[in-house]
Design an enzyme around this catalytic site. Structure first.
Site, PDB file in Angstrom:
ATOM      1  N   LYS A  22     -56.226  15.636  57.025  1.00 56.29           N
ATOM      2  CA  LYS A  22     -54.944  14.952  56.755  1.00 56.29           C
ATOM      3  C   LYS A  22     -53.771  15.864  57.119  1.00 56.29           C
ATOM      4  CE  LYS A  22     -53.153  14.857  52.407  1.00 56.29           C
ATOM      5  NZ  LYS A  22     -51.760  15.356  52.398  1.00 56.29           N
ATOM      6  N   ASN A  23     -53.842  17.112  56.666  1.00 54.16           N
ATOM      7  CA  ASN A  23     -52.690  17.995  56.874  1.00 54.16           C
ATOM      8  C   ASN A  23     -52.563  18.468  58.318  1.00 54.16           C
ATOM      9  OD1 ASN A  23     -52.130  17.619  54.224  1.00 54.16           O
ATOM     10  ND2 ASN A  23     -52.643  19.691  53.549  1.00 54.16           N
ATOM     11  N   CYS A 116     -46.735  14.603  46.347  1.00 48.27           N
ATOM     12  CA  CYS A 116     -47.280  14.902  45.021  1.00 48.27           C
ATOM     13  C   CYS A 116     -46.251  15.678  44.198  1.00 48.27           C
ATOM     14  CB  CYS A 116     -48.549  15.749  45.156  1.00 48.27           C
ATOM     15  SG  CYS A 116     -49.976  14.816  45.718  1.00 48.27           S
ATOM     16  N   ARG A 121     -39.828  20.948  44.969  1.00 48.88           N
ATOM     17  CA  ARG A 121     -40.268  21.093  46.363  1.00 48.88           C
ATOM     18  C   ARG A 121     -39.043  20.965  47.265  1.00 48.88           C
ATOM     19  NH1 ARG A 121     -45.904  17.901  47.388  1.00 48.88           N
ATOM     20  NH2 ARG A 121     -46.069  19.425  49.078  1.00 48.88           N
ATOM     21  N   ASP A 305     -54.378  23.943  47.169  1.00 41.97           N
ATOM     22  CA  ASP A 305     -54.979  22.606  47.112  1.00 41.97           C
ATOM     23  C   ASP A 305     -56.396  22.644  46.539  1.00 41.97           C
ATOM     24  OD1 ASP A 305     -52.677  21.596  48.167  1.00 41.97           O
ATOM     25  OD2 ASP A 305     -53.490  21.113  50.135  1.00 41.97           O
ATOM     26  N   ARG A 397     -54.851   8.764  49.302  1.00 41.94           N
ATOM     27  CA  ARG A 397     -53.934   9.410  50.250  1.00 41.94           C
ATOM     28  C   ARG A 397     -54.666  10.498  51.034  1.00 41.94           C
ATOM     29  NH1 ARG A 397     -49.971  12.325  47.664  1.00 41.94           N
ATOM     30  NH2 ARG A 397     -49.567  12.950  49.790  1.00 41.94           N
TER      31      ARG A 397
HETATM   32  C1  UD1 Z   1     -48.359  21.840  52.670  1.00 40.17           C
HETATM   33  C2  UD1 Z   1     -49.526  20.906  52.467  1.00 40.17           C
HETATM   34  C3  UD1 Z   1     -49.952  20.900  51.005  1.00 40.17           C
HETATM   35  C4  UD1 Z   1     -50.219  22.309  50.523  1.00 40.17           C
HETATM   36  C5  UD1 Z   1     -49.042  23.233  50.840  1.00 40.17           C
HETATM   37  C6  UD1 Z   1     -49.311  24.696  50.522  1.00 40.17           C
HETATM   38  C7  UD1 Z   1     -49.192  19.178  54.144  1.00 40.17           C
HETATM   39  C8  UD1 Z   1     -48.857  17.754  54.429  1.00 40.17           C
HETATM   40  N1  UD1 Z   1     -49.132  19.552  52.858  1.00 40.17           N
HETATM   41  O1  UD1 Z   1     -47.273  21.334  51.899  1.00 40.17           O
HETATM   42  O2  UD1 Z   1     -51.144  20.115  50.899  1.00 40.17           O
HETATM   43  O3  UD1 Z   1     -50.409  22.282  49.127  1.00 40.17           O
HETATM   44  O4  UD1 Z   1     -48.717  23.148  52.243  1.00 40.17           O
HETATM   45  O5  UD1 Z   1     -50.429  25.134  51.200  1.00 40.17           O
HETATM   46  O6  UD1 Z   1     -49.547  19.951  55.014  1.00 40.17           O
HETATM   47  N2  UD1 Z   1     -40.656  25.782  49.688  1.00 40.17           N
HETATM   48  C9  UD1 Z   1     -39.326  26.060  49.493  1.00 40.17           C
HETATM   49  N3  UD1 Z   1     -38.411  25.621  50.400  1.00 40.17           N
HETATM   50  C10 UD1 Z   1     -38.791  24.911  51.507  1.00 40.17           C
HETATM   51  C11 UD1 Z   1     -40.173  24.625  51.704  1.00 40.17           C
HETATM   52  C12 UD1 Z   1     -41.078  25.064  50.777  1.00 40.17           C
HETATM   53  O7  UD1 Z   1     -38.940  26.700  48.510  1.00 40.17           O
HETATM   54  O8  UD1 Z   1     -37.928  24.525  52.300  1.00 40.17           O
HETATM   55  C13 UD1 Z   1     -41.652  26.226  48.678  1.00 40.17           C
HETATM   56  C14 UD1 Z   1     -42.292  25.016  47.991  1.00 40.17           C
HETATM   57  O9  UD1 Z   1     -41.503  24.543  46.940  1.00 40.17           O
HETATM   58  C15 UD1 Z   1     -43.581  25.612  47.514  1.00 40.17           C
HETATM   59  C16 UD1 Z   1     -43.933  26.617  48.621  1.00 40.17           C
HETATM   60  O10 UD1 Z   1     -42.722  26.860  49.335  1.00 40.17           O
HETATM   61  O11 UD1 Z   1     -43.403  26.299  46.317  1.00 40.17           O
HETATM   62  C17 UD1 Z   1     -45.005  26.131  49.584  1.00 40.17           C
HETATM   63  O12 UD1 Z   1     -44.602  24.950  50.190  1.00 40.17           O
HETATM   64  P1  UD1 Z   1     -45.025  24.557  51.669  1.00 40.17           P
HETATM   65  O13 UD1 Z   1     -45.909  25.606  52.257  1.00 40.17           O
HETATM   66  O14 UD1 Z   1     -43.791  24.200  52.404  1.00 40.17           O
HETATM   67  O15 UD1 Z   1     -45.878  23.266  51.398  1.00 40.17           O
HETATM   68  P2  UD1 Z   1     -45.797  21.874  52.119  1.00 40.17           P
HETATM   69  O16 UD1 Z   1     -45.579  22.065  53.581  1.00 40.17           O
HETATM   70  O17 UD1 Z   1     -44.907  20.970  51.375  1.00 40.17           O
END
Ligand code: UD1
Length: 417
Positions: A22-23, A116, A121, A305, A397
């Protein structure tokens, strides 16, 4: 609304193929509009998040269809750069259309993404990356407008290796003049798959899988064919289920190096794990031991995850296992529901401690989020008696034909829609 009915206590035995990731597919679906091209994707799981991404592509004017596990996209014509709020709020990865549409149209209008509920986030890193490439970003109420007369290659330094921000920066940088280097990039295998797709689409990109990724534009190809990598978190889910319930299962079509940290913990808990080139086998008698502290971190560290999944597998393990969650600030929502099975879990801030209990009893619980819901299925499979997991759409999902595949391994489970 779905209700998963489980009669627990069955050993899991047999072999199954693991679905596409999915990711990995979600960023590639967004990437399909960066260049005007036709794309054929293979091994695409049939999931609600994939269906929503295809709807977004159609809203933008593309042809986007899924038949079985094949997806066809024609992105040669795009008629709008606006994504309505109700589409954005359905999933987190909708935010990747920011970088992709900015690259393609020079302007995009969308709102903050859903996904989620795992704590705050923010998308500040995504927005900083767009600005570094020369975009102006305006927030008007809930609407975010990014514009750039032309994007310019830049040094983008990510203070944290955010997966989504790395992907968004890559997508926008494809249309920038000159070279972009992303320092401190996320190193997840899904980013390597995005690079593979973009290279086939004509992009000049290298370094995915390391902390520094270099992008210097693209020469669009007319047609791209790509096979999505297998899902390492789904593979981890099956391993945790068989570890907890006892069994002998073989997962086929996987790259077991991508979830080696999970295998390490299941092995120290007492399971036999036999990795091969394209498969992994797990044998468990269901009697597990506690393991050393599990600390989540960016890849290649232990994935956040898989934290709820391994926790569910160790609810009956003798001794105490501590889990430290370093990625999300509120990712223990599943612990309250797991306690309803009789689990003994104490949460303090970013740490959860699990004391193994002799047995779990069937319970009625609510899926809190995607992986939290999968953790409840694992608990239900290893509990005595009947369980019901009430799910407002989280589990589907991320898991394709989950009840069917678990039944084929011997589980007594069915999903009522
Ligand atoms: C992706 C994955 C999710 C996984 C996560 C961490 C997808 C669709 N989802 O989510 O399944 O749990 O990586 O491996 O691929 N953060 C900030 N500012 C930002 C972006 C992120 O502070 O602009 C923080 C987030 O709040 C969180 C951390 O960084 O605490 C990790 O987030 P991120 O790696 O961006 O996760 P996702 O891409 O949302």
């Amino acid at each position: 609304m779905a209700i998963w009915h489980i009669n627990g206590g069955r050993r899991l035995e047999g072999a199954c193929f693991v679905q596409g990731s999915k990711n990995a597919v979600l960023p590639i679906l967004a990437a399909s509009i960066v260049c005007p091209t036709e794309t054929n994707l293979l091994n695409v799981p049939q999931l609600s998040d994939v269906a929503m991404s295809l709807r977004i592509l159609r809203q933008l004017g593309c042809t986007a269809e899924q038949q079985g596990n094949d997806v066809y996209i024609d992105s040669r014509s795009i008629v709008t750069n606006i994504i309505p709020h109700e589409m954005m709020e359905c999933m987190r990865s909708s935010v990747l259309f920011m970088g992709a549409l900015l690259a393609r149209c020079g302007e995009v209008r969308l709102s903050a993404p859903g996904g989620c509920k795992l704590g705050s986030r923010p998308i500040d890193l995504h927005i900083s990356a767009m600005k570094a490439l020369g975009a102006e970003v305006e927030e008007q109420g809930s609407e975010i407008i990014c514009k750039a007369a032309s994007l310019k290659g830049a040094r983008i330094e990510l203070p944290f290796p955010s997966v989504g921000a790395t992907e968004n920066a890559i997508l926008a940088a494809c249309a920038a003049e000159g070279e972009t280097v992303i320092y401190g990039a996320a190193r997840e295998p899904e980013i390597v798959d995005l690079q593979e797709y973009l290279r086939k689409a004509g992009a000049y990109i290298s370094g995915a899988g390391t902390s520094n990724i270099t992008i210097s534009g693209f020469d669009a190809e007319r047609y791209v064919g790509h096979r999505i990598v297998p899902d390492r978190i789904v593979a981890s889910t099956y391993l945790c289920a068989a570890a907890a319930s006892g069994g002998d299962i073989e997962l086929r079509g996987v790259d077991s190096r991508q979830f080696s940290r999970l295998q390490h913990f299941l092995n120290s808990a007492g399971c036999d794990i036999i990795p091969a080139k394209r498969s992994v086998r797990l044998i468990s008698d269901g009697r597990l031991n506690a393991v050393d502290t599990v600390v989540t971190g960016p890849y290649p560290e232990f994935p956040t995850d898989a934290q709820p999944l391994l926790m569910a597998a160790l609810l009956k393990a003798s001794g105490r296992t501590d889990f430290v969650e370093n990625i999300f600030d509120s990712r223990f929502g599943h612990t309250r529901e797991l306690s309803r099975f009789g689990a003994d879990i104490n949460v303090e801030g970013r740490q959860a401690s699990v004391w193994g209990v002799r047995s779990l009893q069937g319970a009625t619980v609510s899926a809190t989020d995607l992986r939290g819901g999968a953790a409840m299925l694992i608990a239900g499979l290893s509990a005595d008696g009947e369980s019901r997991i009430i799910d407002s759409g989280h589990i589907t999902r991320g898991y394709e034909n989950f009840d069917y595949k678990l039944r084929s391994l011997g589980a007594d489970i069915f999903m009522e829609m």
